[in-house]
Each structure stands twice: as structure tokens, then as C-alpha cells.
Write a protein that holds these residues in place. Structure first.
Motif, PDB file in Angstrom:
ATOM      1  N   ILE A 176     -10.011 -41.769  28.771  1.00 50.55           N
ATOM      2  CA  ILE A 176     -10.946 -42.893  28.682  1.00 50.55           C
ATOM      3  C   ILE A 176     -12.190 -42.597  29.505  1.00 50.55           C
ATOM      4  CG2 ILE A 176     -11.259 -45.354  29.154  1.00 50.55           C
ATOM      5  CD1 ILE A 176      -8.223 -45.661  28.800  1.00 50.55           C
ATOM      6  N   GLU A 180     -16.135 -42.332  28.143  1.00 50.10           N
ATOM      7  CA  GLU A 180     -17.029 -43.470  28.374  1.00 50.10           C
ATOM      8  C   GLU A 180     -17.844 -43.392  29.661  1.00 50.10           C
ATOM      9  OE1 GLU A 180     -15.214 -47.262  27.742  1.00 50.10           O
ATOM     10  OE2 GLU A 180     -13.845 -46.508  26.192  1.00 50.10           O
ATOM     11  N   LYS A 192     -16.127 -52.618  34.601  1.00 47.88           N
ATOM     12  CA  LYS A 192     -15.503 -52.807  33.297  1.00 47.88           C
ATOM     13  C   LYS A 192     -14.716 -51.571  32.864  1.00 47.88           C
ATOM     14  CE  LYS A 192     -18.761 -56.224  31.445  1.00 47.88           C
ATOM     15  NZ  LYS A 192     -19.775 -56.500  30.394  1.00 47.88           N
ATOM     16  N   LEU A 193     -15.260 -50.390  33.125  1.00 49.36           N
ATOM     17  CA  LEU A 193     -14.568 -49.159  32.757  1.00 49.36           C
ATOM     18  C   LEU A 193     -13.301 -48.976  33.589  1.00 49.36           C
ATOM     19  CD1 LEU A 193     -14.340 -46.542  31.218  1.00 49.36           C
ATOM     20  CD2 LEU A 193     -15.981 -45.498  32.812  1.00 49.36           C
ATOM     21  N   GLU A 195     -11.555 -51.367  35.004  1.00 53.06           N
ATOM     22  CA  GLU A 195     -10.593 -52.385  34.583  1.00 53.06           C
ATOM     23  C   GLU A 195      -9.921 -52.005  33.265  1.00 53.06           C
ATOM     24  OE1 GLU A 195     -12.347 -56.464  36.636  1.00 53.06           O
ATOM     25  OE2 GLU A 195     -12.773 -56.046  34.527  1.00 53.06           O
ATOM     26  N   LYS A 196     -10.645 -51.354  32.372  1.00 48.82           N
ATOM     27  CA  LYS A 196     -10.048 -50.889  31.126  1.00 48.82           C
ATOM     28  C   LYS A 196      -8.939 -49.879  31.407  1.00 48.82           C
ATOM     29  CE  LYS A 196     -11.256 -48.892  26.627  1.00 48.82           C
ATOM     30  NZ  LYS A 196     -12.366 -48.432  25.751  1.00 48.82           N
ATOM     31  N   CYS A 197      -9.202 -48.960  32.348  1.00 51.23           N
ATOM     32  CA  CYS A 197      -8.184 -47.974  32.731  1.00 51.23           C
ATOM     33  C   CYS A 197      -6.987 -48.651  33.391  1.00 51.23           C
ATOM     34  CB  CYS A 197      -8.793 -46.944  33.680  1.00 51.23           C
ATOM     35  SG  CYS A 197     -10.080 -45.908  32.960  1.00 51.23           S
ATOM     36  N   LEU A 199      -5.909 -51.660  32.954  1.00 54.50           N
ATOM     37  CA  LEU A 199      -5.154 -52.427  31.963  1.00 54.50           C
ATOM     38  C   LEU A 199      -4.258 -51.519  31.130  1.00 54.50           C
ATOM     39  CD1 LEU A 199      -5.044 -55.432  31.409  1.00 54.50           C
ATOM     40  CD2 LEU A 199      -6.709 -55.112  29.576  1.00 54.50           C
ATOM     41  N   VAL A 200      -4.774 -50.354  30.740  1.00 49.90           N
ATOM     42  CA  VAL A 200      -3.957 -49.391  30.000  1.00 49.90           C
ATOM     43  C   VAL A 200      -2.756 -48.960  30.849  1.00 49.90           C
ATOM     44  CG1 VAL A 200      -3.910 -47.034  29.088  1.00 49.90           C
ATOM     45  CG2 VAL A 200      -5.814 -48.545  28.532  1.00 49.90           C
TER      46      VAL A 200
END
Length: 250
Positions: A176, A180, A192-193, A195-197, A199-200
Motif C-alpha cells: 500500500i 500511494e 489517511k494513508l 490509517e488505511k494501513c 485498518l488492513v
């Protein structure tokens, strides 16, 4: 050799170790992934606040990101007692540096170099510190503001990179980040980036919990934010019926 002489030799060996000497032979209380990346103004670092006792998520409010000196942040995966020992080393290092009172202070690059020597030295003694460490920071140098992000593991392997993930994040978050990450990201985009990691990892790493902490370091200093939770969604078909299509499943 009789039994009394053998037991005496063991007692002498124990006394030579010193009173209260203990070593971590196996990691018991451990933390999982650290996510870190450079952004426009500095370095951001994040982790959850869980700590596992074996396979049990025993502790829910463990902070694994700390400020080091004026210019650095450190985050750790692995054994928490060994991380506490490393923090003690760093306290002694920064205090000694401060006592020189020469108008200079250790930057993240110097502290990362110090940690590589510590980890490699302990590995060579077959008494490693069971951690993967992420060291990030910002310091003004001859070329202006210099951002630094590096990692060192328990056997002394170390490198510098624009984005780093340890533990399970090395498998799930790095793709990810590679897709990104941008050098000119704002702090909001970096959050945001990250938090995306996170969450995964929450969905896929059984050692992760939904309580996270984010920290940043800029030329103005370090900021470690209070823990918070992310909104989750567990209605994905793969979660509702994980055995669908599996050969020989129950």
C-alpha cells in the motif's frame, strides 16, 4: 565429580552473573506492527496499543512510540521489556550528550547508528534484544531541513527508507505504501494513508486491536497524539463465509 561439588560450581556460576541478572530468552509480551513514513514537513509514525502475552491479547493500552531527545521518534515491535531496556540506553545516551553543553544534540541519523551497534553487539553475544526498531526524525543540517527514517532489527540488519513497516505490516502494509506514498504529502494525507494501513492490519493481523496511536516529528519537535479507534466494517463476504470455495473445508 561428586554431587556437592557440581552444585557448588553452579552456585558459583550463578553468583558470577550478579544478583538479579535476567535475560530475555524468548519474547513473551510483544507488540505488533509499526508504520512510519516521511511526509512534506517531517515523519509520521503509528501503531496500535495492544500487547500480546503469547497468543492472548493481554494489554490494551501499551504505548510503543516514544520521543528521543529533541529530534527523534522511536517505535518498536517485539518484546516490550527489551524495548524498555533500549529506552534506558537512549536516556543515558541523550543525557550524556546534553551534559557536553556544546550547543549541538544528537539527530536521528546518529541515534539510528547507535542502535545498529547495540543490536548487533547483543546479537553477537547470543543475547539479542527481541525488537524491530523504527527511528525517524527531522534535524536542520548543512543542506537545510533533513528528514530521516531508518529501521534496525534484532540481528542488527538496518536500512534507511522513505516508508517502513515492521511485523505483519512488512507483508500487508508495504504494498500500500509503495503504491500511494508521495514525498510531498501533507500531514492530513499521511494520516489517511497510515490509517488505511492500520485498518488492513486490524482485519488481517490477529495480534492487532482497534486502538491506535499516531505521532509526528517536525523541526518544531515531537507530538504524540492520544489513542483513538477507527470505524470498521466486517460485512465483507470473505469474513462472513471464509471457507467458501475452499477444498476440503468444514
Amino acid at each position: 565429580m561428586d554431587g556437592s561439588h557440581a552444585s557448588g560450581s553452579k552456585a558459583a556460576a550463578a553468583a558470577a552473573e550478579g544478583p538479579g541478572t535476567q535475560r530475555t530468552q524468548y519474547p513473551y509480551v510483544t507488540g505488533t506492527s509499526i508504520i512510519a513514513l516521511k511526509y512534506k514537513d517531517g515523519v509520521i509514525m503509528a501503531s496500535d496499543t495492544g500487547a500480546s502475552y503469547g497468543s492472548t491479547l493481554r494489554y490494551k493500552s501499551v504505548e510503543r512510540i516514544k520521543a528521543v531527545g529533541k529530534h527523534s521518534l522511536i517505535g518498536a515491535s517485539g518484546e516490550l521489556s527489551d524495548f524498555q531496556e533500549i529506552l534506558r540506553y537512549l536516556d543515558e545516551l541523550t543525557l550524556s550528550d546534553h551534559m557536553w553543553d556544546d550547543g549541538n544534540s544528537l539527530g536521528p541519523k546518529e541515534i539510528h547508528s547507535y542502535l545498529t551497534r547495540v543490536m548487533y553487539n547483543r546479537r553477537n553475544k547470543f543475547d539479542p534484544l527481541w525488537n524491530s526498531l523504527v527511528l525517524g526524525g527531522v534535524k536542520k543540517g548543512p543542506k537545510g531541513e533533513e528528514k530521516y527514517l531508518g529501521m534496525v532489527n534484532m540481528i542488527g540488519t538496518h536500512f534507511e527508507e522513505n516508508h517502513i513497516a515492521t511485523g505483519f505490516g512488512n507483508h500487508m502494509a508495504i504494498p500500500i505504501l509503495r503504491a500511494e506514498w508521495r514525498e510531498d504529502m501533507t500531514f492530513e494525507e499521511a494520516v489517511k494513508l497510515v490509517e488505511k494501513c492500520l485498518l488492513v492490519l486490524l482485519y488481517r493481523d490477529r495480534s492487532s486491536i482497534n486502538k491506535f496511536q499516531i505521532a509526528k516529528i517536525t523541526t518544531e519537535g515531537a507530538t504524540i497524539y492520544p489513542p483513538y479507534s477507527l470505524k470498521t466494517y466486517w460485512g465483507f463476504s470473505a469474513f462472513e463465509n471464509p471457507a467458501q470455495g475452499a477444498v476440503g473445508s468444514w
